[in-house]
Every structure is written in structure tokens, then in C-alpha cells.
Design an enzyme around this catalytic site. Structure first.
Site, PDB file in Angstrom:
ATOM      1  N   SER A  56       0.782  -1.234   0.000  1.00  0.00           N
ATOM      2  CA  SER A  56       0.000   0.000   0.000  1.00  0.00           C
ATOM      3  C   SER A  56       0.816   1.286   0.000  1.00  0.00           C
ATOM      4  O   SER A  56       0.241   2.382  -0.089  1.00  0.00           O
ATOM      5  CB  SER A  56      -0.970   0.015   1.179  1.00  0.00           C
ATOM      6  N   VAL A  57       2.126   1.192   0.071  1.00  0.00           N
ATOM      7  CA  VAL A  57       2.947   2.388  -0.154  1.00  0.00           C
ATOM      8  C   VAL A  57       2.803   2.826  -1.613  1.00  0.00           C
ATOM      9  O   VAL A  57       3.138   3.952  -1.974  1.00  0.00           O
ATOM     10  CB  VAL A  57       4.417   2.121   0.224  1.00  0.00           C
TER      11      VAL A  57
END
Length: 369
Positions: A56-57
Site C-alpha cells: 500500500s505504499v
């Protein structure tokens, strides 16, 4: 330093296998450290230029691309998703199909969900991918699966972390006529000189081995690995990023380095200052408690509204988020402090004691020392 102690304690207690931690103050790197192992079984030490599956970065990179496209008029954040994806019409339980606006995808208020949050729920039954699993799955098929599941709530009425950024990626592709990796490169990474963070692995020899929480020590992930998280379960497929047939997940599909993530976040202070202004607006209200009490959500991540309620040393307006493979970052615009912490240990590196310890140590070392 407190940061060294936090890292060494986490390694000694076998909460993580390896990590790269960077800290910037006033726009300059003031701390960098690679610690532990990139591959425990082979004894390969972690290195500062290690590559990580970012999970999710990825989201803030895609969100920044969307905000830039909105700024130049390519998309309108108030417009419905169906303007670009006419067949994407998930319905409420009563059968109605409300419009979902692009800004609701960015703020995760669209009524969508994630399979890992509901292991026995409708997303799991429909075979919806979270962007971490199912190598070879196409975006069109995943969109169809998402649209087949009833919305969790009417768009705009609540907050729920979700596959919304994957849907956003599909919108951006339709709006520009370009694949999502090219959009992110053109709008974000290319202009910043970021060359090692992309939707593919630049150098497989530097890609860290992923591990997951286990006692007495983190366990090495299998090629396909289910990992319990809170009340749910996430499935990781290590080979997904190497399969060219896998759709580029806007919510979880990139790999890259800590230095590249830091460069991107620091750009929000200067060349992308307008994006930072948009990112630090809480669009959900702290009642959403997206990271616990005191936290709402903006366009790039959680937004801190009430530090005392959150028991956090961070300033109001701080944005932060993480990644399921074991990552955490935050940007405090008032203290002008940025921390990037990438690990190879899910979920400790994202939601365990380690990110909290790194956060507190950074403030002790560089803000309140």
C-alpha cells in the site's frame, strides 16, 4: 540514538528480520540505516538500496498522479466513476446503483472493501483480489468481481479501507489512454528522478525476502502465503509482480526503495506542494478513526486531527500510512519531519510495535532532544 535502540531491540526480540529506516528534517536526510537481514536463510545483510514489494505504499504515488491529472483538467474529481467505467455499477443491498465520485475513491468513502478485512465475506466469495494475490488476474475481471458485490454503504457516508485505488487506476487508464505504470512514471516518478520504484522489479538481486509474524521468530513466506491480520486474513503471492499478465494494482502493485519513497514524500514540500495541501485535508472526520482515535483520512493517507486522542507526538495535519508487506511512513508538515521505514516482515513492520517505536524515537532524536 533512540532510533538505533528501537531498531536493535526489534531485531534482538525477533519482531522483524530486516529494515531500512530514513529520517528527514527540514528537507534533509538526518538519519539512514539498513539493519538486519534481507534474506535470513542465506545470511544476506539488509542494504540501503534494497528493493521491497511496496504493497500500500503504492497508493500515495497513484493518488498523486490522480491529483496532477485533476489539476490539468484531464479528470474531474467530482465526476462519477461511470464517466470512464460505464459498466462499473456496484449496487447497494436494496438494488440501487448510486454514483461513486472519484474523490470518494481517493478518500476510501466509496462503499468498497478489501477481501482481507472479511475472510468469509462477499469479496472473498466473489474472488476479488486485494492486489497482492492471484498472479495473472486482469483488471477487467477484478473490476467485474468488485462490481458484483453489494456496496458496504452508500458512497460518501462512511470510511472503509478498500480496493478503491485499484478502481482509480482503471479510471486513470481510461482517461489518459495509457497504462497505469506509464501514468505514474510520467506524472510522478519520472519528473522526480525516481528510477528504481515501479510496477516491476528493477533488480531482482536486491529484492528482499518477505517474512510474516510468527513465534518465536518471523517465518519465511511461501510463494503463496495466507497471513492472519486482526480479524481477517491477507494472501500474498510473491510471483505476482513478475507475471506480466497481472494487472498493475494501484493500491498495492509497486516495488521500490526507501530512498525513492523518501524522495517522493520530500517532493510534497516543494515541487508538489499543492498535492501536500490536498493530502493534509481530513475529508472523513476524525470519527472515522482510520488509525485509531484522532485520525481521519485525506487523499494520500490517514490525517491526524487530534494528537492527544491519538497519544502521538506528531503534529495536527500529519499524514501517514503503511504497507502490508511491513512498511510505515509519515510526513509531519509542521515539525517538517518525514520518516520512511520499510521492513521485510508483515505485519509487524506496518502495524506492530516497531513503527510506533520508530516514530517515537524520531521525535526524541530530532524534535525534542
Amino acid at each position: 540514538m533512540h532510533l538505533d535502540t528501537a531498531i536493535e531491540n526489534a531485531l534482538a526480540r525477533q519482531r522483524i528480520v530486516g529494515a531500512v529506516v530514513l529520517v528527514a528534517r527540514d528537507g534533509e536526510i538526518v538519519y539512514r540505516r539498513a539493519a538486519g537481514l534481507a534474506d535470513r536463510e542465506q545470511g544476506v545483510p539488509m542494504r540501503e538500496d534494497a528493493l521491497f514489494r511496496l504493497s500500500s505504499v503504492t497508493k500515495p504515488f497513484v493518488a498523486a498522479a490522480a491529483l496532477k491529472l485533476a489539476d490539468d483538467g484531464t479528470i474531474d474529481l467530482s465526476a462519477p466513476v461511470t464517466e470512464w467505467l460505464p459498466h462499473f455499477r456496484p449496487r447497494l443491498p436494496d438494488g440501487t446503483a448510486p454514483d461513486i465520485a472519484l474523490h470518494q475513491l481517493l478518500s476510501h468513502t466509496a462503499g468498497l472493501s478489501y477481501s482481507f478485512q472479511e475472510p468469509q465475506g462477499p469479496y472473498r466469495k466473489a474472488g476479488v483480489s486485494d492486489g497482492l494475490d492471484q498472479p495473472g488476474l486482469t483488471l477487467e475481471e477484478n473490476l467485474a468481481r468488485i462490481a458484483s458485490v453489494p456496496l458496504a454503504f452508500a458512497p460518501g457516508t462512511r470510511w472503509r479501507y478498500s480496493v478503491a485505488t485499484d478502481v482509480l487506476g482503471a479510471v486513470l487508464e481510461k482517461a489518459t489512454g495509457m497504462p497505469l505504470p506509464e501514468i505514474v512514471r510520467r506524472e510522478v516518478t519520472g519528473s522526480l528522478g525516481i528510477r528504481e520504484t515501479a510496477f516491476h522489479v528493477i533488480d531482482e538481486s536486491r529484492l528482499v525476502v518477505p517474512y510474516y509474524d510468527h513465534k518465536p521468530a518471523p517465518a519465511r513466506m511461501a510463494d503463496i502465503q495466507a497471513v492472519r491480520f486482526m480479524d481477517g486474513e491477507a494472501t500474498f503471492a510473491q510471483q505476482r509482480i513478475f507475471d506480466p499478465a497481472s494487472y498493475p494494482s494501484g493500491g498495492a502493485g509497486m516495488a521500490g526503495t526507501a530512498d525513492d519513497v523518501m524522495r517522493f514524500l520530500l517532493s510534497l514540500r516543494t515541487s508538489n506542494r499543492a498535492i501536500l495541501a490536498a493530502a493534509t485535508v481530513d475529508r472523513t472526520g476524525p470519527q472515522a478513526m482510520t488509525q485509531g482515535p484522532g485520525w481521519g483520512f485525506g487523499y494520500l493517507g490517514a490525517v491526524l486531527a487530534h494528537p492527544k486522542e491519538a497519544h502521538s507526538p506528531q503534529s495536527p495535519g500529519t499524514i501517514q500510512w503503511g504497507g502490508a508487506y511491513g512498511h510505515y511512513w509519515f510526513l509531519d508538515p509542521i515539525a517538517d519531519l518525514v520518516v520512511v521505514q520499510l521492513t521485510n516482515t508483515a505485519f509487524e513492520g506496518m502495524a506492530g510495535m516497531f513503527p510506533r517505536d520508530v516514530r517515537n524515537a524520531a521525535y526524541k532524536d530530532f524534535i525534542r532532544s
